[in-house]
Motif scaffolding. Structure first.
Motif, PDB file in Angstrom:
ATOM      1  N   ASP A 122      52.631  32.966  42.154  1.00  0.00           N
ATOM      2  CA  ASP A 122      52.995  32.857  40.739  1.00  0.00           C
ATOM      3  C   ASP A 122      52.396  33.984  39.892  1.00  0.00           C
ATOM      4  O   ASP A 122      52.524  33.987  38.676  1.00  0.00           O
ATOM      5  N   GLY A 123      51.702  34.933  40.529  1.00  0.00           N
ATOM      6  CA  GLY A 123      51.110  36.065  39.826  1.00  0.00           C
ATOM      7  C   GLY A 123      49.667  35.866  39.434  1.00  0.00           C
ATOM      8  O   GLY A 123      49.022  36.793  38.949  1.00  0.00           O
ATOM      9  N   SER A 124      49.146  34.676  39.641  1.00  0.00           N
ATOM     10  CA  SER A 124      47.751  34.418  39.305  1.00  0.00           C
ATOM     11  C   SER A 124      46.823  34.935  40.411  1.00  0.00           C
ATOM     12  O   SER A 124      47.269  35.249  41.518  1.00  0.00           O
ATOM     13  N   LYS A 165      43.357  33.951  42.552  1.00  0.00           N
ATOM     14  CA  LYS A 165      42.495  32.846  42.955  1.00  0.00           C
ATOM     15  C   LYS A 165      41.170  33.426  43.451  1.00  0.00           C
ATOM     16  O   LYS A 165      41.157  34.448  44.141  1.00  0.00           O
ATOM     17  N   THR A 204      41.126  29.901  39.066  1.00  0.00           N
ATOM     18  CA  THR A 204      42.395  30.599  38.865  1.00  0.00           C
ATOM     19  C   THR A 204      42.321  31.405  37.580  1.00  0.00           C
ATOM     20  O   THR A 204      41.867  30.901  36.553  1.00  0.00           O
ATOM     21  N   THR A 205      42.752  32.653  37.648  1.00  0.00           N
ATOM     22  CA  THR A 205      42.771  33.520  36.471  1.00  0.00           C
ATOM     23  C   THR A 205      43.997  34.420  36.532  1.00  0.00           C
ATOM     24  O   THR A 205      44.784  34.334  37.467  1.00  0.00           O
ATOM     25  N   THR A 206      44.134  35.256  35.540  1.00  0.00           N
ATOM     26  CA  THR A 206      45.248  36.214  35.514  1.00  0.00           C
ATOM     27  C   THR A 206      44.721  37.593  35.899  1.00  0.00           C
ATOM     28  O   THR A 206      43.524  37.861  35.777  1.00  0.00           O
ATOM     29  N   PRO A 207      45.594  38.480  36.332  1.00  0.00           N
ATOM     30  CA  PRO A 207      45.142  39.848  36.639  1.00  0.00           C
ATOM     31  C   PRO A 207      44.493  40.530  35.430  1.00  0.00           C
ATOM     32  O   PRO A 207      43.483  41.223  35.582  1.00  0.00           O
ATOM     33  N   ASP A 208      45.037  40.331  34.225  1.00  0.00           N
ATOM     34  CA  ASP A 208      44.459  40.960  33.030  1.00  0.00           C
ATOM     35  C   ASP A 208      43.058  40.443  32.728  1.00  0.00           C
ATOM     36  O   ASP A 208      42.163  41.215  32.376  1.00  0.00           O
ATOM     37  N   LYS A 209      42.853  39.145  32.863  1.00  0.00           N
ATOM     38  CA  LYS A 209      41.523  38.578  32.605  1.00  0.00           C
ATOM     39  C   LYS A 209      40.526  39.016  33.671  1.00  0.00           C
ATOM     40  O   LYS A 209      39.364  39.296  33.363  1.00  0.00           O
TER      41      LYS A 209
END
Length: 65
Positions: free
Chosen positions: A26-28, A30, A42-47
């Motif tokens: 989903d792009g997240s 882990k 779980t985070t986002t690539p930007d964070k």
């Protein structure tokens, strides 16, 4: 959920205290630790990028001294 392809940090040794990351479908991103692999952040690539830039800049050094 599909199996994740966990990648161990190159800074981790063969002992405990290893950090693993995986890119989810989903792009997240882990993140887990070797001593507690059932707990996954779980985070986002930007964070994650912002956090890593902060680590490189020394913004968190006061927490480990």
């Amino acid at each position: 959920m599909s199996a994740l392809n966990w990648q161990k940090s190159s800074y981790s040794s063969e002992s405990a205290n290893c950090i693993y990351l995986a890119a989810a479908h989903d792009g997240s991103i882990k993140i887990r630790e070797s001593d507690d692999p059932d707990t996954i952040i779980t985070t986002t690539p930007d964070k994650l990028k912002a956090f890593l830039c902060g680590v490189r800049a020394g913004e968190f050094d006061h927490l480990i001294k």
